[in-house]
Design a protein around this motif. Structure first.
Motif, short mmCIF file in Angstrom:
data_model
loop_
_atom_site.label_atom_id
_atom_site.label_comp_id
_atom_site.label_asym_id
_atom_site.label_seq_id
_atom_site.Cartn_x
_atom_site.Cartn_y
_atom_site.Cartn_z
N PRO A 14 0.82 -1.22 0.00
CA PRO A 14 0.00 0.00 0.00
C PRO A 14 0.84 1.26 0.00
N SER A 15 0.26 2.31 -0.51
CA SER A 15 0.88 3.62 -0.50
C SER A 15 0.87 4.16 0.93
N ARG A 16 1.94 4.84 1.32
CA ARG A 16 2.02 5.39 2.67
C ARG A 16 0.97 6.45 2.94
N ASN A 17 0.86 7.40 2.05
CA ASN A 17 -0.03 8.52 2.33
C ASN A 17 -0.81 8.97 1.10
N GLY A 18 -0.92 8.11 0.10
CA GLY A 18 -1.70 8.44 -1.07
C GLY A 18 -1.03 9.43 -2.01
N ASP A 19 0.26 9.71 -1.78
CA ASP A 19 0.93 10.66 -2.65
C ASP A 19 1.11 10.07 -4.04
N ILE A 20 1.63 10.87 -4.95
CA ILE A 20 1.74 10.44 -6.35
C ILE A 20 2.61 9.19 -6.50
N LYS A 21 3.65 9.09 -5.73
CA LYS A 21 4.57 7.97 -5.90
C LYS A 21 4.10 6.71 -5.22
N GLY A 22 3.68 6.79 -3.99
CA GLY A 22 3.41 5.59 -3.23
C GLY A 22 4.71 5.10 -2.61
N ALA A 23 4.58 4.33 -1.57
CA ALA A 23 5.74 3.90 -0.80
C ALA A 23 6.72 3.09 -1.62
N TYR A 24 6.23 2.20 -2.45
CA TYR A 24 7.17 1.33 -3.14
C TYR A 24 7.90 2.05 -4.26
N ALA A 54 3.84 8.43 -11.37
CA ALA A 54 4.76 8.11 -10.29
C ALA A 54 6.13 7.72 -10.83
N ALA A 55 6.14 6.99 -11.94
CA ALA A 55 7.40 6.58 -12.55
C ALA A 55 8.18 7.81 -13.03
N LEU A 56 7.48 8.73 -13.68
CA LEU A 56 8.14 9.95 -14.16
C LEU A 56 8.74 10.72 -12.99
N SER A 57 8.00 10.84 -11.91
CA SER A 57 8.48 11.54 -10.73
C SER A 57 9.73 10.87 -10.17
N SER A 58 9.71 9.56 -10.09
CA SER A 58 10.88 8.82 -9.59
C SER A 58 12.08 8.98 -10.50
N MET A 59 11.86 8.85 -11.80
CA MET A 59 12.98 8.96 -12.73
C MET A 59 13.55 10.38 -12.75
N ALA A 60 12.68 11.37 -12.64
CA ALA A 60 13.17 12.75 -12.57
C ALA A 60 14.03 12.94 -11.33
N SER A 61 13.63 12.32 -10.21
CA SER A 61 14.42 12.40 -8.97
C SER A 61 15.79 11.75 -9.13
N ASN A 71 10.28 20.91 -10.74
CA ASN A 71 9.69 21.73 -11.79
C ASN A 71 8.99 20.87 -12.83
N MET A 72 9.64 19.80 -13.26
CA MET A 72 9.06 18.92 -14.26
C MET A 72 7.77 18.28 -13.74
N VAL A 73 7.83 17.74 -12.55
CA VAL A 73 6.67 17.07 -11.98
C VAL A 73 5.53 18.06 -11.74
N ASP A 74 5.86 19.24 -11.25
CA ASP A 74 4.83 20.27 -11.02
C ASP A 74 4.14 20.65 -12.32
N VAL A 76 3.76 18.80 -15.00
CA VAL A 76 2.91 17.69 -15.44
C VAL A 76 1.64 17.63 -14.60
N GLU A 77 1.78 17.78 -13.30
CA GLU A 77 0.62 17.69 -12.41
C GLU A 77 -0.34 18.86 -12.61
N ALA A 78 0.18 20.04 -12.86
CA ALA A 78 -0.65 21.25 -12.91
C ALA A 78 -1.24 21.51 -14.29
N GLY A 79 -0.61 21.01 -15.31
CA GLY A 79 -1.01 21.38 -16.66
C GLY A 79 -1.99 20.42 -17.30
N ASP A 80 -2.35 20.77 -18.50
CA ASP A 80 -3.20 19.93 -19.34
C ASP A 80 -2.38 18.70 -19.76
N GLU A 81 -3.01 17.54 -19.71
CA GLU A 81 -2.29 16.30 -20.02
C GLU A 81 -1.73 16.29 -21.44
N ALA A 82 -2.49 16.79 -22.40
CA ALA A 82 -2.02 16.83 -23.79
C ALA A 82 -0.81 17.74 -23.94
#
Length: 139
Positions: A14-24, A54-61, A71-74, A76-82
């Motif tokens: 399970p995810s620790r706190n429901g964040d984008i990545k999850g615990a694993y 979550a994968a993008l966030s991890s790889m960016a890290s 900046n990259m993750v923000d 993606v999260e804030a903008g239009d998906e397209a």
């Protein structure tokens, strides 16, 4: 068979706190940092197929400095998906292109001829596989 069982075990954590990545996903980052010149293709593929954001966030890290990654993750999260997939498809990093390929594979509304054309030029087999699946679906 072992790979499938391992994926089922990982998916059940399970995810620790429901964040984008999850615990694993966070736990994968240390491994990815240690093997960033040749990460496990099976692990990377699993991560992107399961949770591309979550994968993008991890790889960016792993591959970018902290502020660039945030900046990259923000964006993606804030903008239009397209817009996000278009912007990421122009980046040089294979793992950013893999995000775009997986998002298009999972969401047909994001498929665009120009994006597919851009990604088909990638020499990375992890990017080529989902793009080929998208192409095969069109036939």
């Amino acid at each position: 068979m072992v790979r499938k069982e391992a994926q089922d075990v990982i998916a059940g954590i399970p995810s620790r706190n429901g964040d984008i990545k999850g615990a694993y996903y966070q736990s994968f980052e240390a491994y990815l940092k240690a093997t960033k010149d040749s990460p496990s293709e099976a692990l990377v593929k699993y991560m992107y197929q399961r949770k591309p954001d979550a994968a993008l966030s991890s790889m960016a890290s792993v591959y970018l400095d902290k502020s660039e990654a945030k900046n990259m993750v923000d964006q993606v999260e804030a903008g239009d998906e397209a817009q996000a997939v278009d912007r990421l498809s122009k980046r040089p990093e294979w793992w950013a292109k893999l995000y775009v390929a997986e998002k298009m594979k999972q969401n047909p509304k994001l498929r665009d001829f120009q994006l597919i054309d851009r990604l088909e030029k990638s020499k990375n087999p992890l990017v080529a596989a989902p793009i080929q699946e998208v192409e095969d679906e069109k036939k």
